[in-house]
Design a protein around this motif. Structure first.
Motif, mmCIF file in Angstrom:
data_model
loop_
_atom_site.group_PDB
_atom_site.id
_atom_site.type_symbol
_atom_site.label_atom_id
_atom_site.label_comp_id
_atom_site.label_asym_id
_atom_site.label_seq_id
_atom_site.Cartn_x
_atom_site.Cartn_y
_atom_site.Cartn_z
ATOM 1 N N ALA A 52 39.710 33.896 40.606
ATOM 2 C CA ALA A 52 39.072 34.843 41.517
ATOM 3 C C ALA A 52 37.561 34.658 41.511
ATOM 4 C CB ALA A 52 39.421 36.278 41.123
ATOM 5 N N GLN A 53 36.936 35.034 42.614
ATOM 6 C CA GLN A 53 35.497 34.899 42.757
ATOM 7 C C GLN A 53 34.869 36.236 43.122
ATOM 8 O OE1 GLN A 53 34.231 31.639 45.235
ATOM 9 N NE2 GLN A 53 35.829 30.273 44.478
ATOM 10 N N PHE A 54 33.612 36.379 42.734
ATOM 11 C CA PHE A 54 32.806 37.529 43.150
ATOM 12 C C PHE A 54 31.505 36.989 43.702
ATOM 13 C CE2 PHE A 54 29.405 40.542 42.659
ATOM 14 C CZ PHE A 54 29.962 41.753 43.037
ATOM 15 N N SER A 55 31.115 37.486 44.856
ATOM 16 C CA SER A 55 29.835 37.027 45.398
ATOM 17 C C SER A 55 29.222 38.092 46.291
ATOM 18 C CB SER A 55 30.011 35.722 46.194
ATOM 19 O OG SER A 55 30.810 35.940 47.334
ATOM 20 N N ASN A 56 27.912 38.152 46.251
ATOM 21 C CA ASN A 56 27.138 38.924 47.218
ATOM 22 C C ASN A 56 25.886 38.104 47.510
ATOM 23 O OD1 ASN A 56 25.336 39.416 45.056
ATOM 24 N ND2 ASN A 56 26.341 41.355 44.538
ATOM 25 N N SER A 57 24.899 38.692 48.105
ATOM 26 C CA SER A 57 23.736 37.909 48.528
ATOM 27 C C SER A 57 22.852 37.459 47.373
ATOM 28 C CB SER A 57 22.892 38.721 49.516
ATOM 29 O OG SER A 57 22.361 39.875 48.885
ATOM 30 N N PHE A 58 23.071 38.023 46.163
ATOM 31 C CA PHE A 58 22.183 37.657 45.047
ATOM 32 C C PHE A 58 22.922 37.281 43.770
ATOM 33 C CE2 PHE A 58 22.785 42.244 44.866
ATOM 34 C CZ PHE A 58 22.996 42.509 43.531
ATOM 35 N N TYR A 59 24.249 37.234 43.815
ATOM 36 C CA TYR A 59 25.007 36.924 42.600
ATOM 37 C C TYR A 59 26.342 36.306 42.996
ATOM 38 C CZ TYR A 59 27.441 37.578 38.149
ATOM 39 O OH TYR A 59 28.134 37.376 36.992
ATOM 40 N N ARG A 60 26.721 35.254 42.271
ATOM 41 C CA ARG A 60 28.001 34.603 42.533
ATOM 42 C C ARG A 60 28.588 34.094 41.223
ATOM 43 N NH1 ARG A 60 27.961 30.347 47.261
ATOM 44 N NH2 ARG A 60 27.601 32.340 48.329
ATOM 45 N N ALA A 61 29.865 34.393 40.995
ATOM 46 C CA ALA A 61 30.544 33.959 39.768
ATOM 47 C C ALA A 61 32.022 33.768 40.059
ATOM 48 C CB ALA A 61 30.348 34.987 38.661
ATOM 49 N N ALA A 62 32.691 32.999 39.202
ATOM 50 C CA ALA A 62 34.119 32.742 39.369
ATOM 51 C C ALA A 62 34.813 32.832 38.017
ATOM 52 C CB ALA A 62 34.347 31.367 39.995
ATOM 53 N N MET A 63 36.070 33.295 38.031
ATOM 54 C CA MET A 63 36.865 33.411 36.815
ATOM 55 C C MET A 63 37.658 32.123 36.613
ATOM 56 S SD MET A 63 37.709 35.126 34.149
ATOM 57 C CE MET A 63 37.016 36.763 34.493
ATOM 58 N N ARG A 64 37.309 31.357 35.574
ATOM 59 C CA ARG A 64 37.974 30.094 35.307
ATOM 60 C C ARG A 64 39.408 30.351 34.844
ATOM 61 N NH1 ARG A 64 34.601 25.913 31.772
ATOM 62 N NH2 ARG A 64 35.118 27.349 30.065
ATOM 63 N N ALA A 65 40.364 29.748 35.512
ATOM 64 C CA ALA A 65 41.768 30.023 35.234
ATOM 65 C C ALA A 65 42.228 29.459 33.898
ATOM 66 C CB ALA A 65 42.635 29.463 36.361
ATOM 67 N N THR A 66 41.632 28.363 33.458
ATOM 68 C CA THR A 66 42.120 27.684 32.254
ATOM 69 C C THR A 66 41.928 28.501 30.979
ATOM 70 O OG1 THR A 66 40.001 26.522 32.147
ATOM 71 C CG2 THR A 66 41.857 25.353 33.151
ATOM 72 N N ASP A 67 40.865 29.310 30.917
ATOM 73 C CA ASP A 67 40.586 30.064 29.688
ATOM 74 C C ASP A 67 40.191 31.514 29.930
ATOM 75 O OD1 ASP A 67 38.181 29.464 30.891
ATOM 76 O OD2 ASP A 67 37.151 28.901 29.042
ATOM 77 N N HIS A 68 40.154 31.934 31.201
ATOM 78 C CA HIS A 68 39.797 33.308 31.570
ATOM 79 C C HIS A 68 38.358 33.651 31.170
ATOM 80 C CE1 HIS A 68 44.330 34.627 31.734
ATOM 81 N NE2 HIS A 68 44.046 33.595 32.517
ATOM 82 N N GLN A 69 37.478 32.678 31.329
ATOM 83 C CA GLN A 69 36.047 32.864 31.105
ATOM 84 C C GLN A 69 35.338 32.931 32.460
ATOM 85 O OE1 GLN A 69 33.650 33.109 28.340
ATOM 86 N NE2 GLN A 69 32.469 33.579 30.178
ATOM 87 N N LEU A 70 34.622 34.015 32.705
ATOM 88 C CA LEU A 70 33.814 34.079 33.917
ATOM 89 C C LEU A 70 32.688 33.059 33.810
ATOM 90 C CD1 LEU A 70 33.615 35.909 36.550
ATOM 91 C CD2 LEU A 70 31.620 36.919 35.430
ATOM 92 N N ILE A 71 32.435 32.351 34.891
ATOM 93 C CA ILE A 71 31.327 31.401 34.940
ATOM 94 C C ILE A 71 30.238 32.019 35.817
ATOM 95 C CG2 ILE A 71 30.644 29.040 35.408
ATOM 96 C CD1 ILE A 71 32.838 29.332 33.276
ATOM 97 N N PRO A 72 29.224 32.635 35.187
ATOM 98 C CA PRO A 72 28.182 33.333 35.932
ATOM 99 C C PRO A 72 26.883 32.522 35.958
ATOM 100 C CG PRO A 72 28.118 34.070 33.681
ATOM 101 C CD PRO A 72 29.123 32.926 33.743
#
Length: 426
Positions: free
Chosen positions: A358-378
């Protein structure tokens, strides 16, 4: 519906029809059951301020979701609701509170202010979910940053929404690498799994990036028990260190920095958490240009939407002492709400599957949840303490007159590190 009204209607309709209409009206008027989220963290003792600060962030994010109508499920929209459980910052108390959570069939647990607690909860949740498949729990971690949680201790039931200690240290040491004045480094931290990992990570990364730097001290102290850090400050000063690296948080960080200031130390501090919980005011002028913090976002990150996000928080919590804003708690709540809607369920396994990738994004922040280890990549910012100037430092912290200015920005693509996770999936 009154008895008189029912009698009148029965004269024109069958009473069975009236009873059915009344039941429909009662059903329509019944509010949707809330989706409960259990926060297990320290709300008393030495780290009360840290726990209460998290509650404010989570509550504001929940209010935002509920203002949009709540979370859509097949039977309609449901509000989110936060339930707090005080673990007194202890492992055994955390496990006791977790039993209360499962007894109440709350599907989501959030925690973060201790990696030792997080590791214990992961183990307890793994066992509970295997034992009680009809009452499974998902663990959403907002601040426990021991790398093992998404490496050898990774779990399908655990998701981390903060950059881990190695990711944070990688950003800090990138800045130290380019600091020609950094020659002698002192490591100091809290004596538990996280503090020990910070020290190991700092040693390893400095050796690779700046082998010329000397480690002149490496010390751990009891967590939450030291009231006077002046002996530690004296040792740092005597070592001739020009740079201090610490993962301390809460009062352990504030008191350390106060002692350093009182000792007249002329050193740079590279920290994980110096931008909140009383630290800026404790540091004062001594921190200008010297104290740095690493975070996924900070109030002076820049941009109108970022400013508006911070301003909404300050309007909701105007007291200076309540000025503790971290993007990751807001990301957690919004990503959870989206995952529940995608899954069409609050069942832990279904929501976990929806969160992967899953991903989260707005105009000033974007991150994704890595499926392999459940670590958010911010993304990560390394920011340096400065006086509020109305320009690049528009906002101060906690009414102190001091804020933080971006020194280095690392896009999410630059913060990801390899994982050794071999996840067991249900």
């Amino acid at each position: 519906m009154s008895k008189v009204a029912t009698t009148v209607l029965c004269a024109a309709l069958s009473c069975a029809s009236v009873a059915g209409a009344a039941a429909t009206m009662v059903k329509a008027a019944a509010p949707a059951l809330p989706i409960r989220i259990a926060m297990i963290d320290g709300l008393s003792g030495s780290f009360t301020n840290a726990g209460e600060a998290v509650v404010r962030n989570l509550q504001l994010a929940i209010e935002g979701v509920n203002a949009r109508g709540g979370v859509k499920l097949p039977d309609g929209k449901h509000p989110l609701m936060l339930a707090t459980f005080d673990n007194k910052q202890g492992v055994e108390d955390s496990l006791t509170e977790f039993k209360r959570v499962t007894d109440q069939h709350i599907p989501f647990v959030v925690q973060g202010n201790s990696s030792a607690v997080a590791l214990a909860l992961v183990d307890a949740i793994n066992k509970h979910n295997q034992r009680a498949p009809d009452n499974r729990v998902l663990f959403l971690n907002y601040a426990a940053v021991d790398p093992s949680l998404t490496n050898d201790k990774c779990s399908y039931w655990h998701f981390r929404f903060d950059a881990d200690a190695d990711m944070r240290m990688n950003a800090l040491t990138e800045v130290i690498k380019d600091d020609s004045q950094a020659k002698r480094v002192y490591l100091i931290g809290q004596d538990y799994t996280f503090g020990r990992q910070v020290a190991r990570s700092a040693r390893s990364m400095l050796a690779a990036k700046r082998p010329d730097i000397a480690i002149v001290g490496d010390e751990l102290h009891p967590i939450g028990k030291i009231k006077d850090f002046s002996p530690y400050a004296a040792k740092i000063k005597a070592s001739g260190a020009d740079t201090v690296i610490t993962g301390n948080w809460g009062n352990d960080l504030t008191l350390l920095i106060k002692a350093a200031r009182d000792a007249g130390m002329n050193t740079k501090f590279y920290t994980f958490y110096a931008n909140a919980l009383g630290a800026p005011a404790a540091i004062g002028d001594a921190g200008i240009g010297r104290v740095r913090a690493v975070a996924e976002w900070h109030p002076n990150a820049g941009g109108a939407d970022s400013d508006a996000f911070y301003s909404r928080f300050r309007q909701r919590y105007p007291e200076p002492k309540d000025d503790y804003v971290h993007m990751r708690m807001h990301v957690l709540i919004n990503m959870l709400a989206a995952a529940i809607e995608k899954a069409g369920s609050t069942e832990a396994a279904a929501v976990a599957k929806a969160l992967e990738g899953a991903q989260f994004s707005n105009s000033f922040y974007r991150a994704a949840m890595r499926a392999t280890d459940h670590q958010l990549i911010p993304p990560l910012y390394v920011s340096v303490m400065q006086k509020r100037d109305g320009g690049s430092v528009r906002f101060d912290n906690e009414g102190s007159g001091y804020g933080f200015k971006t020194e280095r920005y690392f896009d999410a693509a630059l913060t990801a590190l390899p994982t050794s996770c071999k996840m067991q999936r249900p």
